[in-house]
Design a protein around this motif. Structure first.
Motif, mmCIF file in Angstrom:
data_model
loop_
_atom_site.group_PDB
_atom_site.id
_atom_site.type_symbol
_atom_site.label_atom_id
_atom_site.label_comp_id
_atom_site.label_asym_id
_atom_site.label_seq_id
_atom_site.Cartn_x
_atom_site.Cartn_y
_atom_site.Cartn_z
ATOM 1 N N ASP A 54 0.863 -1.181 0.000
ATOM 2 C CA ASP A 54 0.000 0.000 0.000
ATOM 3 C C ASP A 54 0.900 1.231 0.000
ATOM 4 O OD1 ASP A 54 -1.814 2.008 0.304
ATOM 5 O OD2 ASP A 54 -2.664 1.299 2.192
ATOM 6 N N SER A 56 0.380 4.233 -0.040
ATOM 7 C CA SER A 56 -0.012 5.385 0.769
ATOM 8 C C SER A 56 0.690 5.364 2.121
ATOM 9 C CB SER A 56 -1.527 5.411 0.970
ATOM 10 O OG SER A 56 -1.954 4.292 1.740
ATOM 11 N N LYS A 57 1.258 4.202 2.452
ATOM 12 C CA LYS A 57 1.993 4.048 3.706
ATOM 13 C C LYS A 57 3.482 3.851 3.404
ATOM 14 C CE LYS A 57 -2.040 1.788 5.783
ATOM 15 N NZ LYS A 57 -2.555 0.545 6.416
ATOM 16 N N ASN A 427 3.464 15.080 -1.623
ATOM 17 C CA ASN A 427 2.912 13.736 -1.431
ATOM 18 C C ASN A 427 3.084 12.896 -2.688
ATOM 19 O OD1 ASN A 427 1.584 11.684 0.010
ATOM 20 N ND2 ASN A 427 -0.382 12.191 -0.947
ATOM 21 N N HIS A 471 -2.783 3.552 -3.735
ATOM 22 C CA HIS A 471 -2.766 4.864 -4.366
ATOM 23 C C HIS A 471 -2.359 5.901 -3.340
ATOM 24 C CE1 HIS A 471 -4.285 8.632 -6.066
ATOM 25 N NE2 HIS A 471 -4.204 8.035 -7.251
ATOM 26 N N ALA A 472 -1.518 6.820 -3.763
ATOM 27 C CA ALA A 472 -1.118 7.945 -2.896
ATOM 28 C C ALA A 472 -1.245 9.224 -3.720
ATOM 29 C CB ALA A 472 0.302 7.724 -2.386
#
Length: 516
Positions: A54, A56-57, A427, A471-472
């Protein structure tokens, strides 16, 4: 006179490299990335990167693959003088090169060689490509261990009795040597064996040998326990895993050939006999034949050094280090661990036998002396030929960003675009095929994937290794323009959470793929 000239040349070349810093090898790039994370508030020696499950992390990885000295030594100069990474690496290279010159000169004198032979030996070392390479590509641990290795050998030959000096020397040298380069551990083991034999020699009582072994063993075990507990136990290293035993000729012949491959730069002069980044100069058959021949002549050379050099403390050191190196590297090559067939890994053997070789030549027939002088000039010429275009490439053509290091993996226009995007986002995820480009990313996370033309795995295996789910923020992938088509599609498909990648032709040589 020789040392004065060498020192001046090192200072001149070091100043040139300070003004136009070198590029950086991938190994050191990873260390510098860890340094950036530490400066941003991350823990010691932790590499922080997106989690493949993941993105996003983030997840952290303790970087045990290389020793911390490669980035902490430049960080010292960076902090003291408020310099960028490139300038700090240039000072590190200069300081440790000078330390190596005087360290090995002092060791050669301590080992019983006269001033002239010691000085000529250092001059021969300075002629080699391995000596000048860090001024073109900062190679971290290689130049650090050169600066430390001579003093370690000096300490081994200087200590002649047990006591507190022996204990302090073994404790400090073990930790400092590992700080410089993790592969120092096999040299450390060889040094301990040498000291044990040297201090126990002549003793008829086995109890005395045991006592001497305890004096050496306790501080050595303490140093190794400290290194293992605080560092090596937290992750993998090149020798921690293998792919099974595979019996090959080069597994034995390459370590045996180290006196000539490293001592006379044969491996460097041909661009790598077994392992090479560019097109091989020799075919695999002739490369293997050359290695086997070099192994035979290396053994003959070592035998002659042991027989003819009068200082038996030095010859014992040669026997122990050469034997330990052959056992250590042959064993690991047989296990197929991730240690490349490069003479740089065995450079200490080449450095160690140099004064013995010069001593033999000094007592040989004039014909052999003339041949040796000719070979030395060839080695020096090829090193000069390597340095001049390499330095000019860094000075005039390679891109530079905020790190100050020369970037060989992109051009200036593409790098400017990448740094602009890094400033605009906080980000985003940047994806590169070379770790050195990651040193220009200050505000976002990054992912390094293997270049598709440098890996020998199938597309399926590539997806299994480099698929990043989730997804990020936006993803930016910088690729050579030659990747446009199938290879760029393979890499963009490693990010299943993104689609509709846009292609931006930054320059004729580099393309940016992005998805938001």
């Amino acid at each position: 006179m020789i040392l004065a000239v060498l020192s001046i040349l090192v200072l001149v070349v070091g100043t040139m490299t300070f003004l136009y810093p070198a590029a950086v090898f991938p190994d050191s790039s990873w260390g510098f990335q860890v340094l950036q994370k530490m400066q941003a508030g991350g823990g010691f020696n932790l590499l922080i990167k997106p989690n493949p499950a993941d993105i996003s992390k983030s997840h952290t990885e303790f970087l045990t693959w290389w020793s911390p000295g490669q980035y902490l030594a430049p960080y010292l100069f960076k902090s003291l003088f408020k310099l960028n990474l490139g300038q700090s690496a240039a000072i590190t290279t200069t300081v440790f090169t000078l330390s190596g010159i005087f360290g090995f000169y002092s060791f050669f004198k301590r080992a019983g060689f006269g001033l002239i032979i010691a000085a000529i030996s250092v001059a021969l070392i300075a002629c080699q490509q391995a000596f000048i390479l860090p001024y073109v590509f900062y190679n971290g641990g290689e130049v650090l261990i050169f600066g430390f290795g001579g003093w370690f050998l000096y300490g081994c030959t200087a200590i002649d009795k047990t006591g507190w000096k022996l204990v302090v020397f073994l404790l400090l040298s073990g930790c400092l040597g590992f700080f410089c380069k993790s592969s120092f551990l096999w040299m450390y083991g060889a040094g301990c064996i040498y000291l044990w034999i040297k201090l126990s020699k002549g003793q008829q009582n086995i109890i005395e040998w045991i006592k001497k072994g305890i004096w050496i063993g306790i501080p050595a075990i303490a140093a190794l326990a400290l290194i293992f507990t605080l560092y090596l136990s937290k992750g993998e290293n090149p020798a921690s895993s293998g792919m099974g035993i595979k019996l090959t000729w080069q597994a034995f012949s390459f370590p045996l050939a180290s006196p000539l491959l490293a001592g006379l730069s044969i491996d460097d002069m041909v661009g790598g006999l077994i392992y090479h980044d560019d097109v091989a100069l020799l075919t695999p058959f002739w490369s293997l034949l050359t290695v086997i021949a070099a192994a035979i002549f290396s053994v003959i050379l070592v035998i002659n050094i042991v027989r003819r050099v009068p200082n038996k403390s030095y010859t014992l050191l040669v026997i122990v280090f050469y034997s330990v190196s052959v056992i250590f590297f042959s064993y690991n090559y047989l296990r197929q661990v991730n240690i490349s067939y490069e003479a740089r890994h065995l450079r200490i053997i080449g450095l160690l036998i140099t004064p013995g070789l010069v001593y033999l030549v000094s007592r040989a027939h004039l014909t052999y002396q003339a041949a040796f002088i000719f070979i030395s000039f060839v080695i020096g010429f090829l090193s000069f030929k390597y340095f001049v275009p390499g330095f000019r490439q860094n000075q005039l053509y390679n891109a530079r960003g905020t790190s100050g290091l020369a970037q060989v993996s992109t051009d200036q226009q593409s790098l400017n675009r990448i740094m602009e995007l890094d400033k605009e986002n906080n980000n985003a995820i940047f994806v590169f095929t070379q770790p050195d480009l990651g040193l220009e990313i200050k505000n976002n996370r990054l992912i390094i994937v293997d270049p598709l033309d440098a890996v020998e795995i199938s597309t399926k295996e590539y997806y299994e290794t480099y698929t990043y789910k989730g997804h990020a923020g936006p993803v930016y992938i910088l690729l050579p323009s030659t990747y446009t088509g199938v290879r760029s599609s393979i890499i963009t498909h490693c990010f299943p959470g993104y689609n509709n990648f846009k292609m931006e032709q930054l320059t004729p040589d580099y393309t940016l793929f992005s998805a938001k």
